[in-house]
Structures are given as C-alpha cells and as structure tokens.
Design an enzyme around this catalytic site. Structure first.
Site, PDB file in Angstrom:
ATOM      1  N   HIS A 152       7.296  -4.048  -3.183  1.00 20.30           N
ATOM      2  CA  HIS A 152       7.312  -2.864  -4.045  1.00 20.30           C
ATOM      3  C   HIS A 152       7.944  -1.646  -3.409  1.00 20.30           C
ATOM      4  O   HIS A 152       7.853  -0.553  -3.972  1.00 20.30           O
ATOM      5  CB  HIS A 152       5.895  -2.487  -4.477  1.00 20.30           C
ATOM      6  CG  HIS A 152       5.221  -3.492  -5.345  1.00 20.30           C
ATOM      7  ND1 HIS A 152       5.241  -3.425  -6.724  1.00 20.30           N
ATOM      8  CD2 HIS A 152       4.529  -4.598  -5.038  1.00 20.30           C
ATOM      9  CE1 HIS A 152       4.565  -4.451  -7.215  1.00 20.30           C
ATOM     10  NE2 HIS A 152       4.116  -5.174  -6.202  1.00 20.30           N
ATOM     11  N   LYS A 162       3.602  11.804 -11.261  1.00 17.32           N
ATOM     12  CA  LYS A 162       3.699  10.641 -10.379  1.00 17.32           C
ATOM     13  C   LYS A 162       3.126  11.067  -9.048  1.00 17.32           C
ATOM     14  O   LYS A 162       2.814  12.245  -8.861  1.00 17.32           O
ATOM     15  CB  LYS A 162       5.160  10.211 -10.208  1.00 17.32           C
ATOM     16  CG  LYS A 162       6.099  11.389  -9.858  1.00 17.32           C
ATOM     17  CD  LYS A 162       7.553  10.978  -9.771  1.00 17.32           C
ATOM     18  CE  LYS A 162       8.219  10.762 -11.113  1.00 17.32           C
ATOM     19  NZ  LYS A 162       8.805   9.449 -11.281  1.00 17.32           N
ATOM     20  N   ARG A 163       2.957  10.122  -8.101  1.00 16.00           N
ATOM     21  CA  ARG A 163       2.496  10.534  -6.784  1.00 16.00           C
ATOM     22  C   ARG A 163       3.445  11.570  -6.187  1.00 16.00           C
ATOM     23  O   ARG A 163       4.644  11.549  -6.435  1.00 16.00           O
ATOM     24  CB  ARG A 163       2.391   9.314  -5.860  1.00 16.00           C
ATOM     25  CG  ARG A 163       1.171   8.467  -6.139  1.00 16.00           C
ATOM     26  CD  ARG A 163      -0.108   9.249  -5.991  1.00 16.00           C
ATOM     27  NE  ARG A 163      -0.389   9.561  -4.599  1.00 16.00           N
ATOM     28  CZ  ARG A 163      -1.221   8.891  -3.828  1.00 16.00           C
ATOM     29  NH1 ARG A 163      -1.889   7.859  -4.324  1.00 16.00           N
ATOM     30  NH2 ARG A 163      -1.413   9.228  -2.583  1.00 16.00           N
ATOM     31  N   LYS A 187      10.532  11.345  -4.213  1.00 19.18           N
ATOM     32  CA  LYS A 187      10.494  11.509  -5.666  1.00 19.18           C
ATOM     33  C   LYS A 187      11.035  12.882  -6.086  1.00 19.18           C
ATOM     34  O   LYS A 187      11.308  13.133  -7.244  1.00 19.18           O
ATOM     35  CB  LYS A 187       9.077  11.311  -6.191  1.00 19.18           C
ATOM     36  CG  LYS A 187       8.557   9.881  -5.980  1.00 19.18           C
ATOM     37  CD  LYS A 187       7.120   9.725  -6.460  1.00 19.18           C
ATOM     38  CE  LYS A 187       6.501   8.388  -6.122  1.00 19.18           C
ATOM     39  NZ  LYS A 187       6.912   7.281  -7.020  1.00 19.18           N
ATOM     40  N   THR A 243       7.493   3.096 -13.179  1.00 19.39           N
ATOM     41  CA  THR A 243       6.934   2.538 -14.404  1.00 19.39           C
ATOM     42  C   THR A 243       6.551   3.663 -15.367  1.00 19.39           C
ATOM     43  O   THR A 243       6.523   3.452 -16.582  1.00 19.39           O
ATOM     44  CB  THR A 243       5.691   1.661 -14.113  1.00 19.39           C
ATOM     45  OG1 THR A 243       4.861   2.346 -13.166  1.00 19.39           O
ATOM     46  CG2 THR A 243       6.098   0.315 -13.549  1.00 19.39           C
ATOM     47  N   LYS A 265       6.881   4.223 -19.641  1.00 23.86           N
ATOM     48  CA  LYS A 265       5.862   4.735 -20.569  1.00 23.86           C
ATOM     49  C   LYS A 265       6.431   5.890 -21.389  1.00 23.86           C
ATOM     50  O   LYS A 265       6.215   5.986 -22.608  1.00 23.86           O
ATOM     51  CB  LYS A 265       4.621   5.201 -19.797  1.00 23.86           C
ATOM     52  CG  LYS A 265       3.885   4.053 -19.113  1.00 23.86           C
ATOM     53  CD  LYS A 265       2.911   4.524 -18.039  1.00 23.86           C
ATOM     54  CE  LYS A 265       2.594   3.361 -17.092  1.00 23.86           C
ATOM     55  NZ  LYS A 265       1.943   3.781 -15.850  1.00 23.86           N
TER      56      LYS A 265
HETATM   57  C1  26W Z   1       0.341   0.602   3.268  1.00 24.21           C
HETATM   58  C2  26W Z   1       0.336   1.821   2.461  1.00 24.21           C
HETATM   59  C3  26W Z   1       0.991   1.569   1.181  1.00 24.21           C
HETATM   60  C4  26W Z   1       0.247   1.569   0.033  1.00 24.21           C
HETATM   61  C5  26W Z   1       0.852   1.338  -1.175  1.00 24.21           C
HETATM   62  C6  26W Z   1       2.337   1.313   1.129  1.00 24.21           C
HETATM   63  C7  26W Z   1       2.943   1.077  -0.071  1.00 24.21           C
HETATM   64  C8  26W Z   1       2.205   1.078  -1.219  1.00 24.21           C
HETATM   65  C9  26W Z   1       2.852   0.759  -2.544  1.00 24.21           C
HETATM   66  C10 26W Z   1       3.936  -0.269  -2.328  1.00 24.21           C
HETATM   67  C11 26W Z   1       3.364   1.972  -3.201  1.00 24.21           C
HETATM   68  C12 26W Z   1       3.684   1.738  -4.641  1.00 24.21           C
HETATM   69  O1  26W Z   1       2.847   1.909  -5.495  1.00 24.21           O
HETATM   70  N1  26W Z   1       4.935   1.389  -4.938  1.00 24.21           N
HETATM   71  C13 26W Z   1       5.436   1.475  -6.286  1.00 24.21           C
HETATM   72  O2  26W Z   1       5.286   0.244  -6.963  1.00 24.21           O
HETATM   73  C14 26W Z   1       5.629   0.370  -8.327  1.00 24.21           C
HETATM   74  C15 26W Z   1       5.336  -0.938  -8.994  1.00 24.21           C
HETATM   75  O3  26W Z   1       6.228  -1.915  -8.587  1.00 24.21           O
HETATM   76  C16 26W Z   1       7.083   0.775  -8.468  1.00 24.21           C
HETATM   77  O4  26W Z   1       7.362   0.993  -9.828  1.00 24.21           O
HETATM   78  C17 26W Z   1       7.358   2.054  -7.683  1.00 24.21           C
HETATM   79  O5  26W Z   1       8.739   2.346  -7.711  1.00 24.21           O
HETATM   80  C18 26W Z   1       6.883   1.901  -6.265  1.00 24.21           C
HETATM   81  O6  26W Z   1       7.005   3.124  -5.565  1.00 24.21           O
END
Ligand code: 26W
Length: 833
Positions: A370, A561-562, A567, A669, A673
């Site tokens: 992701h 968004k976060r 971003k 995503t 929406k």
């Molecule tokens: C280890 C810490 C950590 C925690 C969460 C690293 C990375 C994450 C996720 C990968 C972050 C995340 O939510 N990524 C998002 O995933 C969505 C679903 O696929 C994508 O639409 C977003 O672009 C992506 O940033």
C-alpha cells in the site's frame, strides 16, 4: 465434523422482519435485557436496544452462512489486517438486512428518532486511514458477492485517537470506544488460542532419529476472539470479522520478579493484556516499537491457529489439500510474519518436512503493498526478533538462506543483487525486511493502482519482478457504494434510483446510464438542489464543530485525509493565502466565493504534519477575522476527521483535492468517494487519480502538477528559491508567511515550514507545483460560475465512477488471486441446515 453430539437445544424460529417483531424485540431488550424503563429518555440505551434487535437478525445470517460454507467445504480467504476502520454499523446493518422500511415504521410507532439513535453509536476507529477503511469496504463487497472471506484483526481497546484543537494545535485524546458496550460483537471464548513469546529453542530427536525444534519456556498470552457480523447487501450472507483480544493466562509468574508476591503477580497480568490495548496511530512511518511486533505476531499466530483448529477438526493431520482450501491475503506487511508462523506450525507442530511446508505456504499467501514511501517499509532488528520470537527468527533465517542460495544460482557472482534482495539485511544492526519476507513467501504481490503497481515493478520491487515476472499484479482500489452513496447520500440515491433504477447498488457500472441525463436541464436542476441540501449538512457540521459560518453558494473545496507532507495540505494553504492576497489587492472581479475545508489527523510524533495543522488554523483565523473576506473566502480546519464525518462531507463536496506529489500516493480512496458523490477533482497524476481522469475524461477533471517522471527528473537539480523568485504570486505568499502575519504572538513558529518549501531537498516539491495548482484553481473558479456546465460535469463524474466500486476490485482479486466460488446462504440457498 463432530456431528454425533447433536445438542438438544432446539433451533428457534428465525426472528421476524416485520415492524411488529422489531418493536417487540426492541421493547424486550430495552426493558428486560438492559433494564431501562420508559420514564426517562436514554438515547444511548435506545440505541443499544435497537442494535441488539438487529444483531439477532445478523446472528441468524452468520450461522446460516457458516453452515453453508462448511456444507460446501468451500475454499476460503482469510483477510489478515492490523486495521479495520468500520465506522458506525447501525444504518448499514438495517440497509443490508433490507429492514429500513419496516424499521422506520417501528421507530415511528415507538416515538423514536432514527437519526438521533444513529448518532449515539461510537465510530469503530480501528484503523489509521486508507488501508484500514479499504479493509472495511472489502469486507462489505465480499459479503455482498457471497464470497467465503473471513476478516482477522485485533480488538484494540483504544482505537484511533480523538483529535482536539487547542490554540490551533492538535491534541490527542484516547478513544475508549468499547465503553458503554459494543453491541455488534459476540465473544467466543471457546475458540481462544495460546500465543507464545520469548523463551528459547530446544532440539530433540524423534523415535526415527529425525531432529526437531521445540520452542520452550515461553511466556504465553491468550487470544480471545470476538466476532463481528458483516452482512452482505440483501443476499442472506453474513460473513465474520474475527478480532482478537489479549488475555493473561491463569498461570502466575511467581518465580521471576514477583517471587512470593501474589498480588503483584496478579497485577503483572496487565503486561500481557496490553498487547491489544491501543492502535498505533502512525501511518506511513514505522517506529520500531516492540509492542507493535508483539501485536503483529499475536494477530498472525492466533489467526493461523484458528484456521488449523478447524482444519484438524475436519481433516486430522493431513495437509495435502490445505493450500487448495486457503488463501491468506496480507494487508500490507503488518501481518507478514504469518509466512514464518505458518511454516513453524506446519513443521514444529504438525511434523511436515520443510519442502512440503514451503510449498503449502507459497501456495496460500498473497501480499498487497500500500505504499512506496521508504520510511513506511517495515524492518525489525534481528536482535529484537530473536528475543521476542526466537523460533520464528530461526525459520526466517532458513527461508533467507535458501532464498539467497536461489539468487546465487540464478545470478552467480552478483553479490550486490543478493544483498539487495536478502530478507535479512546485513549491517551493524541486522534487520528483517518484512516486505521481502512477504514477497518471497507469496504467490501474488499486488499494488493498489495502475501507476503504483508499475512503479513497484520498475522501482522498489524491481529485482523481485525480474526473478518472478508473473507474481506482481495490480488491483486498483475501490470503495463500497452501499456506504459511500446509498447510505450516506439518501438525496442523491433517490434521484439516481428514480432515473435509472436501483441496479447500481450492486452493479455500479449502471451509473453510466446517467451520462445522457447530464444534458437534461430539469435533471440538472434536481441534481443541483440535492447538492445544495447536502452542502447545508456540511454547513451545520462546521457550525457545530468550529463555529464558522459557510456560504451555501460558494464552492466547497475539500481536502480530508491523513495529514502528511506528501499529501501537500501545505500547497492547499498556500493557495488560500494567495486568494487572501488577491482580496487584499482588490483583485476580486468575477470572484467565485470559496469555502476551503481541510481535515485530518497527524501522527502524534510527526512534527511537520502537526505544524501544518497549526498553520491551517492560524490562516483560518486571519481569514475569518478579516471583514474583506466576507462572502468571498472561508477556511476551516475540521477537527477529528473520521468515517462518520466523511459520510456528511463527501455528499456536499464540490471540489475534491487530490494533490499529492506524483508517485507518492499509492492509490487514494477518498478521491473515489468524492467522485461517486458528484464532486469534481483537482488533482495530480498520482495513484488512482490517473484512472479517475481516464474514466471521466480530461475535460471533466482539473489536472495540475508534475508527472511522477518529471518529479524524478526535477529532483536532480531542484531549486525552489529560483522558482519563488520567478513567480510573483508565490513570492508574495512566501513574504506574508515570513512577515509573521499568521503567528504574531508566536514569532518564528512557522520557520520550519518556510525552510522546507525553500529547501532544495524538499522531497514533496511544493514550490514546483504551486503555479500549476493556482492555474488549475483559476479554471475551477471560472467553471463553477457556469452552474449548468458545472452540474453537467458533476453528473458525468458520478456517471463515470462505476469502476471505483470495491465490488469490481474484489471481483478482480477473486478472478486472479483467490479463485473462490460464490456461495448462496439463507433464504433461497440450496443448502438448508
Ligand atoms: C508501519 C506504519 C504504517 C502504517 C500504515 C505504514 C504504512 C501504513 C499504511 C500502508 C498507510 C496507508 O493507509 N496507505 C494507504 O493505503 C490506501 C489503501 O490502499 C491507499 O489508497 C493510499 O494511497 C495509501 O496511502
């Protein structure tokens, strides 16, 4: 199966779906189970009673569905995810059970306000952002498609923190979401599992003289499952989300710290139970905490043991068909330790040979990536791993040795490549690279949008793609239109259904039938008034949340968004400052009034993201207190952005901000929406934006910024100071920022932001895309003034959004990776229990 001990508890008749049955059950729960009476209004308990009423109907479905899957001995998928961002469930349950009409009647007769009860429910915020919400959308689509998919996750006591804004700064508060009761879950203590930590590895010879490993002297923690029902849309299927909660064992550690001290030994139980206490609020940057690794192993081990329990029950110790019957989909690398744990269970516990175990593992694991951000790639120190999970580390070591030998055979002498690809990274502090473990142990590796998957193949995972060219694939994300249109936007749903029927609820491509209506003036008028009504919901939300008055006729320009530098919420604020400048210099002929809404949480340790929140709030205050901006411009920072607020925001949005530095956002995503709800997008060629633009056509999309390739090019000699010097608008914006106008009582606080924009090392290249962004916003403003044209584009966006349903995504996962047969459950099913 163990069928001979049939219980003599007779099955009840299924609960009725008519309003009279609903009323009767509601009263029963309210008065008898919850013990409340009708003399005092207690909306919280009314909500609980209603939820319990619906839960009975869900339980009927969950049992029928499980029986169907067992009867057909279906192959099944276990979706392993550290996060599920479910939000609220009441409205969704009523909708999917096809109870909304009867429920309305029942509640009316009971004198209850449905909306008020819905508001009582606490969001289940067991996720950070995109990845967690995607998991929730996938569960909805799997159930709606009748696919045997079980979600496995962690039942955190504290979900994503609540965000307060104090003096413009983010303040985090805990989210004790389970307090007051969580009516959707069922505890299943009978399926608890023992999870091992610590200890050491012992070798022994079996009766045939074969050597085996035994993991001994472990500190065990119990994993107790709680099941949450996941109803499909009106199809009788109710799948299961199984969340694990940590519980101390009843053995006391009297020998170690607590020798002789019974009470302290009991108190020490909290250490074990802390494993599932809190969700880590980081997205996109790994902080290497031991407790996080404990959580990951806890999830992987408990879930695999749960699968083995069921397998051994039915098939004994024969694992020949195991891989044919199972697929484990790893939601990012967070649960990827499952690769090693599956090996351990097969070899140490069930006595398989390495090669047989490896064949099974490699045939049932599949990994979804992701993110491309290097700081988000999980690596764990070998040392920590060895202390916490010594036997698992040994197995990873063996997987690594065999894999490195394979590379050496394929590319003899290519030492660099071997180092690049190894699972264990050498160095002063050797590290386990979880993504490499996941790739090596899986038969499928996928990205989440076309660009992202291509960049994975060409960049991050290039070596692996060369080694296994068929393993890597793309599955563009999607969102469920049941929650993200049908439930959250009743006004638009009714208009759409009245025009083209309700087929879109389970086949989003049906929305294509709206395209010709974009030329129908009467239809455009209806469309516009729905949007206006939805904007009034946002106005109310903002009034209550931040005390600011928005203008219904203004363009609602939204970025939620976060909070993250990539971003580029910062680029958005710079544009607002630019608009403020224009107002100040009187450049307001043909002005389009604009309300800019920004919302999102920053990881508590992410300094720049938190400072950006402060900047947004500071600029918002200046805009709000300046009489010259009245009726022209508003900026608000929406506190505590979550799933429920998005349900109010996306229906009323005109302009969706998707302006990440190209090549950084895996998919996005929220962009989908907004599109489904008729917003236009201003965006870069990043993630799924590219596919959104392809679907709706370049004329109906506001493009800005560099391409991913241009970003790479420009990085080599990036000179933001020269860009600022050459751009009057940007220079003026930087000058007001530097003047301290937004931070008069806190001099210098925004210097880190100013410095980052001006740094040649600014990885997000905000300055480089400023001019293009401002130009695109000019085109937005002009287009919005032509209400007929704007509404036409809005309709065309919704009409073209069919591809972004998670039903399409899940069909693709199923076609290419899972290969499950859909199963019919409940009424109309072939199989009746
Ligand atoms: C280890 C810490 C950590 C925690 C969460 C690293 C990375 C994450 C996720 C990968 C972050 C995340 O939510 N990524 C998002 O995933 C969505 C679903 O696929 C994508 O639409 C977003 O672009 C992506 O940033």
């Amino acid at each position: 199966m163990n069928m001979h001990n049939k219980s003599r508890i007779a099955a009840l008749a299924p609960p009725g779906h008519d309003s009279a049955s609903l009323m009767r059950d509601f009263r029963h729960y309210f008065n008898h189970t919850l013990g409340r009476d009708h003399y005092q209004r207690t909306p919280h308990y009314e909500f609980l009673a209603l939820a319990m009423t619906l839960r009975d109907r869900l339980m009927e479905g969950i049992n029928n569905t499980r029986h169907s899957y067992e009867h057909y001995e279906s192959r099944r998928v276990c979706y392993l995810s550290m996060e599920y961002l479910l939000g609220r469930s009441l409205r969704n349950a009523a909708m999917n059970l096809d109870l909304d009409a009867e429920l309305e009647t029942a509640l009316e007769q009971l004198g209850l306000d449905e909306e008020e009860l819905i508001e009582q429910e606490h969001d289940a915020g067991l996720g950070n952002g995109g990845l967690g919400r995607l998991a929730a959308c996938f569960l909805d689509s799997c159930a709606t498609l009748g696919l045997p998919v079980i979600g496995y996750g962690i039942r955190y006591q504290y979900g994503m923190f609540r965000q307060k804004i104090v003096d413009g700064y983010q303040v985090e508060e805990p989210d004790p979401w389970l307090r007051g009761g969580h009516p959707w879950e069922i505890e299943r203590s009978e399926y608890e599992q023992r999870i091992h930590f610590g200890g050491r590895v012992e070798r022994y010879l079996d009766e045939n003289g074969r050597s085996h490993a035994r993991w001994v002297d472990t500190h065990d923690v119990l994993a107790v499952p709680f099941d949450i029902p996941v109803p499909g849309y009106r199809n009788g299927t109710v799948n299961t989300l199984r969340l694990w909660s940590a519980l101390a064992t009843d053995e006391l550690d009297l020998d170690e710290f607590n020798a002789g001290s019974y009470t302290e030994a009991v108190a020490a139980r909290t250490a074990a139970e802390n494993i599932t206490m809190v969700l880590y609020p980081n997205d996109a940057s790994e902080n290497g905490k031991e407790l996080r690794l404990r959580q990951q192993f806890f999830l992987a081990s408990a879930s695999l043991k749960d699968v083995f329990r069921q397998w051994v029950n039915r098939h004994g110790e024969n694992f020949d068909q195991f891989a044919e019957k199972h697929c484990f989909q790893l939601n990012d690398t967070h649960p990827s330790i499952a690769v090693a744990e599956l090996m351990r269970l097969l070899i140490d516990v069930h006595g398989l040979e390495w090669d047989d175990a490896w064949k099974i593992t490699g045939n049932c694991m599949a990994y979804t990536n992701h993110t491309l951000l290097p700081e988000a790639l999980e690596r764990w120190p070998v040392r920590l791993f060895g202390q916490l999970l010594p036997r698992v580390l040994e197995i990873i070591g063996e997987i690594n040795n065999r894999f490195v030998a394979e590379i050496a055979a394929r590319w003899p002498g290519d030492v660099k490549r071997r180092e690049r690809m190894a699972i264990i990274e050498d160095g002063a502090e050797p590290m386990v690279r979880m993504a490499h473990l996941a790739i090596v142990g899986s038969y499928s590796v996928n990205g989440v949008a076309e660009l992202h998957s291509r960049l994975l193949k060409e960049g991050l995972f290039r070596d692996f793609h060369e080694l296994w060219p068929t393993r890597m694939n793309n599955k563009t994300n999607g969102v469920t239109q049941r929650r993200w249109l049908r439930a959250c936007n009743p006004g638009l749903s009714k208009l759409i259904t009245a025009s083209i029927g309700d087929g879109w609820v389970t086949d989003l491509d049906e929305l294509g039938k709206l395209a010709p209506l974009a030329r129908d003036a009467a239809f455009r008028e209806s469309w516009h008034s729905v949007k206006q009504a939805n904007k009034h919901r946002i106005i109310e939300l903002v009034r209550q949340g931040c005390g600011i008055e928005l203008y219904a006729d203004a363009i609602f320009d939204v970025q939620v968004k976060r909070m993250h530098e990539y971003k580029r919420q910062l680029l958005n604020v710079l544009h607002v400052i630019h608009l403020l400048q224009r107002i100040h210099r009187g450049d307001t002929a043909d002005w389009t009034p604009r309300c800019v809404l920004i919302g999102g949480k920053a990881a508590p340790g992410y300094f720049m993201a938190k400072l950006t929140i402060k900047l947004i709030n500071s600029v918002a205050r200046v805009v709000d207190s300046d009489p010259r901006t009245r009726g022209l411009l508003r900026l608000v920072f929406l506190p505590n952005y979550n799933v429920s607020t998005m349900e109010t925001i996306c229906p009323g949005c005109d302009l969706s901000e998707q302006i990440s530095t190209a090549g950084k956002e895996a998919s996005g995503t929220g962009n989908m929406k907004f599109m489904i709800n008729g917003a236009l997008t201003i965006g870069t060629l990043d993630g799924a934006n590219i596919e959104i633009r392809d679907a709706v056509g370049a004329d109906n999309f506001f493009l800005c910024g560099m391409t991913a390739e241009e970003v790479v090019q420009m990085r080599r000699q990036y000179d933001p100071k020269a860009i600022v010097a050459a751009d009057d608008d940007l220079r003026e914006v930087m000058e007001v920022l530097q003047s301290g106008q937004f931070n008069q009582s806190e001099p210098g606080i925004f210097d880190p932001i100013i410095d980052s924009i001006l740094s040649p090392h600014d990885a997000w290249m905000t300055a480089a895309d400023f001019a293009s962004f401002v130009a695109a916003q000019r085109r937005v403003a002009t287009s919005f003034r032509d209400r007929e044209r704007w509404t036409e584009m809005s309709i065309l966006n919704t009409a073209a959004s069919g591809r972004f349903s998670s039903d399409r995504t899940i069909r693709e996962y199923n076609r290419d990776i899972w290969r499950l047969e859909p199963v019919t459950s409940g009424a109309g099913a072939d199989y009746q229990p």
